[in-house]
Design a protein around this motif. Structure first.
Motif, PDB file in Angstrom:
ATOM      1  N   HIS A 112      39.393  34.152  40.265  1.00  0.00           N
ATOM      2  CA  HIS A 112      38.303  34.443  39.265  1.00  0.00           C
ATOM      3  C   HIS A 112      38.694  34.648  38.010  1.00  0.00           C
ATOM      4  O   HIS A 112      39.629  35.331  37.753  1.00  0.00           O
ATOM      5  CB  HIS A 112      37.576  35.540  39.926  1.00  0.00           C
ATOM      6  CG  HIS A 112      37.041  35.337  41.333  1.00  0.00           C
ATOM      7  ND1 HIS A 112      35.624  34.685  41.456  1.00  0.00           N
ATOM      8  CD2 HIS A 112      37.394  35.507  42.759  1.00  0.00           C
ATOM      9  CE1 HIS A 112      35.327  34.707  42.726  1.00  0.00           C
ATOM     10  NE2 HIS A 112      36.514  35.060  43.457  1.00  0.00           N
ATOM     11  N   ILE A 115      35.371  39.000  37.016  1.00  0.00           N
ATOM     12  CA  ILE A 115      35.463  39.668  38.452  1.00  0.00           C
ATOM     13  C   ILE A 115      34.419  40.924  38.190  1.00  0.00           C
ATOM     14  O   ILE A 115      34.174  41.554  37.138  1.00  0.00           O
ATOM     15  CB  ILE A 115      36.760  40.223  38.975  1.00  0.00           C
ATOM     16  CG1 ILE A 115      37.410  41.185  37.707  1.00  0.00           C
ATOM     17  CG2 ILE A 115      37.609  39.093  39.471  1.00  0.00           C
ATOM     18  CD1 ILE A 115      38.689  41.691  38.524  1.00  0.00           C
ATOM     19  N   GLY A 152      36.274  38.347  44.454  1.00  0.00           N
ATOM     20  CA  GLY A 152      35.733  38.647  43.123  1.00  0.00           C
ATOM     21  C   GLY A 152      35.383  40.052  42.616  1.00  0.00           C
ATOM     22  O   GLY A 152      34.580  40.432  41.765  1.00  0.00           O
TER      23      GLY A 152
END
Length: 239
Positions: A112, A115, A152
């Motif tokens: 990611h 996040i 995430g």
């Protein structure tokens, strides 16, 4: 669905005014609704507490500043150091068993670029000098855990904000939630995981918030009951 609920609870037979029936449905619906996904993230159990990670970046959303926790997004730096930089460790985490683990946290290597960060409620963060929401574009660094089901989502045990890297403790007592084995060490080295307490689960602010919610439900339910009684009484007298 509404009539079924009202019939089940005996409300439909009372033939209450529309306003009372609507309020009753709202209360019952609120009680019966399942917990939201955000609340499901509550607690340390949902996070990989065996692996401390270091993340750094800039705040990219206004997020939410409130109870039972605050959260916001950050854009992760493209080039993170291999482990935690030399940052000030909060007093509660200065025990060598904890500070050593914080300093040895490996850099976040997830997929990611952005996040979500979840932190303790404002009352707790305020004790460490953070009495406001972080601003978009503000510097953020943290050491903590990635959620087991949502990689995430990041929850720090400590984070640093602003250009001055001001530290904010995120755990109760003087220990990490879990003193897991240090990176590269053997599980036979004597590093026995030690469970700590959860500031999100045990915050007095959250507990008082729960009482407020139930008190409001109680007051509204009482108002419905009293209103229904007088309405029935007036209806009977008018016949």
């Amino acid at each position: 669905m509404k009539n079924m609920i009202l019939h089940t609870w005996g409300i439909h037979s009372l033939r209450l005014p529309s306003i009372f029936r609507i309020v009753a449905v709202v209360i019952l619906g609120s009680i019966l609704l399942p917990a939201s996904p955000t609340l499901a993230h509550h607690g340390w159990d949902g996070f990989d507490t065996n692996n401390l990670v270091y993340v750094a970046g800039t705040v990219s959303s206004d997020g939410t500043w409130g109870n039972p926790h605050s959260h916001f997004d950050i854009t992760v730096d493209s080039n993170l150091p291999a482990s935690t930089p030399d940052l000030e460790i909060p007093e509660q985490l200065q025990d060598p068993e904890d500070s050593t683990r914080v300093k040895a946290a490996h850099a976040y290597n997830g997929s990611h670029n952005e996040i979500e960060v979840i932190i303790a409620p404002p009352t707790w963060s305020g004790m460490w000098g953070l009495d406001r929401a972080l601003e978009v574009g503000e510097r953020f660094q943290g050491v903590g855990y990635i959620n087991r089901e949502d990689n995430g989502l990041f929850r720090p045990v400590v984070f640093w904000y602003g250009d001055d890297s001001t530290p904010v403790n995120q755990v109760l007592d003087n220990t990490l939630p879990v003193r897991a084995p240090l990176p590269g060490s053997s599980t036979d080295s004597g590093d026995t995981p030690i469970m700590g307490k959860d500031v999100l689960e045990l915050s007095e602010n959250e507990k008082s918030g729960d009482w407020v919610v139930w008190a409001v439900f109680g007051i509204i339910a009482l108002a419905i009951g009293v209103g229904g009684f007088f309405y029935l009484r007036r209806s009977i007298r008018g016949k």
